[in-house]
Design an enzyme around this catalytic site. Structure first.
Site, PDB file in Angstrom:
ATOM      1  N   HIS A 132     106.831  19.558   1.103  1.00 31.24           N
ATOM      2  CA  HIS A 132     105.993  20.402   1.951  1.00 31.24           C
ATOM      3  C   HIS A 132     105.753  21.759   1.276  1.00 31.24           C
ATOM      4  O   HIS A 132     105.111  22.635   1.863  1.00 31.24           O
ATOM      5  CB  HIS A 132     106.668  20.659   3.304  1.00 31.24           C
ATOM      6  CG  HIS A 132     106.620  19.508   4.254  1.00 31.24           C
ATOM      7  ND1 HIS A 132     105.567  18.628   4.333  1.00 31.24           N
ATOM      8  CD2 HIS A 132     107.518  19.096   5.206  1.00 31.24           C
ATOM      9  CE1 HIS A 132     105.806  17.730   5.284  1.00 31.24           C
ATOM     10  NE2 HIS A 132     106.980  17.995   5.816  1.00 31.24           N
ATOM     11  N   ARG A 140      94.943  17.287   7.035  1.00 29.06           N
ATOM     12  CA  ARG A 140      94.560  16.853   8.381  1.00 29.06           C
ATOM     13  C   ARG A 140      93.827  17.979   9.101  1.00 29.06           C
ATOM     14  O   ARG A 140      94.081  19.161   8.827  1.00 29.06           O
ATOM     15  CB  ARG A 140      95.827  16.461   9.158  1.00 29.06           C
ATOM     16  CG  ARG A 140      95.587  15.869  10.534  1.00 29.06           C
ATOM     17  CD  ARG A 140      96.898  15.599  11.237  1.00 29.06           C
ATOM     18  NE  ARG A 140      96.728  14.889  12.503  1.00 29.06           N
ATOM     19  CZ  ARG A 140      97.713  14.626  13.363  1.00 29.06           C
ATOM     20  NH1 ARG A 140      98.947  15.001  13.082  1.00 29.06           N
ATOM     21  NH2 ARG A 140      97.467  13.976  14.490  1.00 29.06           N
ATOM     22  N   PHE A 187     100.593   2.530  13.563  1.00 27.90           N
ATOM     23  CA  PHE A 187     101.377   3.441  14.398  1.00 27.90           C
ATOM     24  C   PHE A 187     102.344   2.661  15.284  1.00 27.90           C
ATOM     25  O   PHE A 187     103.514   3.046  15.430  1.00 27.90           O
ATOM     26  CB  PHE A 187     100.446   4.293  15.266  1.00 27.90           C
ATOM     27  CG  PHE A 187     101.171   5.316  16.089  1.00 27.90           C
ATOM     28  CD1 PHE A 187     101.558   6.528  15.529  1.00 27.90           C
ATOM     29  CD2 PHE A 187     101.481   5.079  17.419  1.00 27.90           C
ATOM     30  CE1 PHE A 187     102.239   7.482  16.275  1.00 27.90           C
ATOM     31  CE2 PHE A 187     102.161   6.025  18.176  1.00 27.90           C
ATOM     32  CZ  PHE A 187     102.541   7.230  17.601  1.00 27.90           C
ATOM     33  N   ARG A 213     104.480  10.654  18.256  1.00 29.20           N
ATOM     34  CA  ARG A 213     103.945  11.066  19.556  1.00 29.20           C
ATOM     35  C   ARG A 213     102.678  10.295  19.928  1.00 29.20           C
ATOM     36  O   ARG A 213     102.660   9.531  20.875  1.00 29.20           O
ATOM     37  CB  ARG A 213     103.694  12.571  19.541  1.00 29.20           C
ATOM     38  CG  ARG A 213     103.638  13.230  20.903  1.00 29.20           C
ATOM     39  CD  ARG A 213     103.524  14.724  20.755  1.00 29.20           C
ATOM     40  NE  ARG A 213     102.372  15.108  19.942  1.00 29.20           N
ATOM     41  CZ  ARG A 213     101.137  15.278  20.427  1.00 29.20           C
ATOM     42  NH1 ARG A 213     100.908  15.122  21.711  1.00 29.20           N
ATOM     43  NH2 ARG A 213     100.157  15.619  19.630  1.00 29.20           N
ATOM     44  N   TRP A 230     112.544  14.135   0.201  1.00 32.93           N
ATOM     45  CA  TRP A 230     111.986  15.480   0.088  1.00 32.93           C
ATOM     46  C   TRP A 230     112.650  16.227  -1.059  1.00 32.93           C
ATOM     47  O   TRP A 230     113.864  16.412  -1.099  1.00 32.93           O
ATOM     48  CB  TRP A 230     112.201  16.255   1.381  1.00 32.93           C
ATOM     49  CG  TRP A 230     111.075  16.140   2.344  1.00 32.93           C
ATOM     50  CD1 TRP A 230     110.010  16.994   2.480  1.00 32.93           C
ATOM     51  CD2 TRP A 230     110.881  15.116   3.328  1.00 32.93           C
ATOM     52  NE1 TRP A 230     109.165  16.557   3.479  1.00 32.93           N
ATOM     53  CE2 TRP A 230     109.678  15.415   4.018  1.00 32.93           C
ATOM     54  CE3 TRP A 230     111.598  13.973   3.693  1.00 32.93           C
ATOM     55  CZ2 TRP A 230     109.186  14.622   5.038  1.00 32.93           C
ATOM     56  CZ3 TRP A 230     111.111  13.177   4.713  1.00 32.93           C
ATOM     57  CH2 TRP A 230     109.922  13.497   5.370  1.00 32.93           C
ATOM     58  N   THR A 287     104.699  11.079   7.180  1.00 34.97           N
ATOM     59  CA  THR A 287     105.468   9.854   7.447  1.00 34.97           C
ATOM     60  C   THR A 287     104.605   8.614   7.231  1.00 34.97           C
ATOM     61  O   THR A 287     105.076   7.601   6.689  1.00 34.97           O
ATOM     62  CB  THR A 287     106.011   9.880   8.888  1.00 34.97           C
ATOM     63  OG1 THR A 287     106.817  11.055   9.067  1.00 34.97           O
ATOM     64  CG2 THR A 287     106.841   8.647   9.186  1.00 34.97           C
ATOM     65  N   LYS A 346     103.190  17.753   9.501  1.00 36.16           N
ATOM     66  CA  LYS A 346     102.426  17.108  10.571  1.00 36.16           C
ATOM     67  C   LYS A 346     100.997  16.772  10.151  1.00 36.16           C
ATOM     68  O   LYS A 346     100.071  16.787  10.951  1.00 36.16           O
ATOM     69  CB  LYS A 346     102.419  17.964  11.843  1.00 36.16           C
ATOM     70  CG  LYS A 346     103.781  18.470  12.278  1.00 36.16           C
ATOM     71  CD  LYS A 346     104.851  17.386  12.261  1.00 36.16           C
ATOM     72  CE  LYS A 346     104.619  16.309  13.295  1.00 36.16           C
ATOM     73  NZ  LYS A 346     105.663  15.241  13.223  1.00 36.16           N
ATOM     74  N   SER A 376     100.366  19.038  16.874  1.00 38.25           N
ATOM     75  CA  SER A 376     101.496  18.197  16.489  1.00 38.25           C
ATOM     76  C   SER A 376     102.694  19.037  16.051  1.00 38.25           C
ATOM     77  O   SER A 376     103.845  18.731  16.381  1.00 38.25           O
ATOM     78  CB  SER A 376     101.066  17.255  15.353  1.00 38.25           C
ATOM     79  OG  SER A 376     102.083  16.336  15.053  1.00 38.25           O
TER      80      SER A 376
END
Length: 288
Positions: free
Chosen positions: A100, A122, A221, A249, A78, A49, A45, A130
Site C-alpha cells: 500500500h 478504484r 465475491f 462488505r 505485504w 484482496t 480498499k 469502503s
C-alpha cells in the site's frame, strides 16, 4: 494485542503500528526486488484482496487449492508488514508481493530490478466509503467519527496511508520507466474475463478458456466471502471486528451513492477536479 492503539509515521504517512514498525518500513523501502517479482500496488480498499486472489489463481492455472489452504497474506504478502519475513515464499519463480506504500517510498528499490507491477485503482468515492467501514471494524485504526468527519480527512489526505490523490498520481507518474499494468476496480467488474486474459498475457501466463472460467468462479465475491483464507475470519475479533462491519462488505460499484449527500458529492467533485486535473485515469460512476 500489540500496539493496536498506536500509529507509526514513515515518509510523512500515518500507518497502523499494529502492522508496521520503523524496521519493517525501512526494510520495505530497501527491499531487494528481482526482475521476476510481481508487485501488486494499491491504495487501501481499491480491490487489493480481489487482485491477490486473481494472481494466486493465475499462477495456479485456475486450481483453487492454494487459495483455499493458505491465507492471502501468505500467498501475496505485504512488503511493509512486520510479518513479511515470515510469510515471504523464497522460490525461484515469481514472488507475488503486495504494497500500500506510495511510489516515492519504493522508487529507488524498484528502479534497481524493475519487477512487474500491477496497480489497481478504484473510484475514490467508493474507496472513501469502503475505507470508512474498514476503519470502523479494524481496531488498529483510530475512531473515524462520523462519515462526514472521515470524508474531510480523506479529502485532505490525513487518513492512515495518506492521500488517495497523491498515491494514484505517484504510481501513474512512473509509467514510462516501469513495467506497470494499470487497471481499475470498475474494469474488473465490467469485463473480468477480458481483464484476466490481459493480465495473463502481461505476466507471461496465457490462460486457456477453462482456466479463465475457473479463475472467474473462485475470485467471485460470493466465493471469496465464504473463503476463510480470504475473508479475514482467521484474524482475532480484537483486531478486526466483523460485528461492526464485515470485511467483505458489498464489493459493488457505485455504493457511494448510498452514503454521500449531494453537498458531500459536490465538495468531493471540486477537490477531485483540482487534484486530478490532467490525469489520464478515469473512473466509471464518479459522478451522479
Amino acid at each position: 494485542m500489540a500496539r493496536l492503539d498506536q500509529t507509526e509515521t514513515f515518509a510523512g504517512l500515518a500507518l497502523p503500528a499494529h502492522l508496521h514498525t520503523q524496521e519493517s518500513l525501512r526494510a520495505a523501502a530497501a527491499f531487494p526486488f528481482r526482475p521476476s517479482d510481481v508487485l501488486l500496488a494499491t491504495y487501501p480498499k481499491s480491490g487489493t484482496t480481489w487482485m491477490q486472489q486473481i494472481l494466486t489463481l493465475i499462477y495456479s492455472k485456475g486450481d483453487p487449492e492454494p487459495a483455499e489452504t493458505l491465507p492471502n497474506w501468505v500467498r501475496v504478502p505485504w512488503l511493509e508488514h512486520t510479518i513479511f519475513k515470515e510469510t515471504l515464499q523464497e522460490t525461484e519463480g515469481p514472488r507475488l508481493l503486495t504494497t500500500h506504500l506510495p511510489w516515492q517510498v519504493l522508487a529507488a528499490a524498484l528502479r534497481k530490478a524493475k519487477p512487474k507491477v500491477i496497480y489497481v485503482a478504484r473510484n475514490p468515492k467508493d474507496v472513501a466509503v469502503s475505507f470508512y467501514h474498514f476503519y470502523r471494524m479494524a481496531n488498529f485504526f483510530p475512531d473515524p467519527g462520523t462519515f462526514d468527519d472521515f470524508l474531510l480527512h480523506f479529502l485532505d489526505g490525513t487518513v492512515h496511508y495518506g492521500s488517495w490523490f497523491k498515491h494514484v498520481k505517484g504510481w501513474l507518474s512512473c509509467q514510462k520507466e516501469m513495467d506497470i499494468f494499470y487497471i481499475t476496480y470498475e474494469e474488473l467488474h465490467q469485463d473480468l474475463r477480458g481483464c484476466l486474459e490481459r493480465l495473463g498475457a502481461f505476466l507471461g501466463y496465457p490462460l486457456q478458456p477453462s482456466q479463465v472460467e475457473a479463475i472467474q468462479k473462485h475470485s467471485s465475491f460470493a466465493s471469496m466471502r465464504e473463503n476463510s483464507m480470504v475473508n479475514y475470519a482467521l484474524v482475532p475479533r480484537e483486531v478486526m471486528d466483523p460485528s461492526k462491519s464485515p470485511f467483505m462488505r458489498k464489493g459493488t460499484v457505485g455504493d457511494w451513492k448510498n452514503h454521500f449527500t449531494w453537498q458531500q458529492s459536490a465538495l468531493f467533485d471540486k477537490v477531485y477536479q483540482q487534484e486530478m486535473d490532467g490525469c489520464s485515469l478515469t473512473f466509471q460512476g464518479l459522478t451522479d
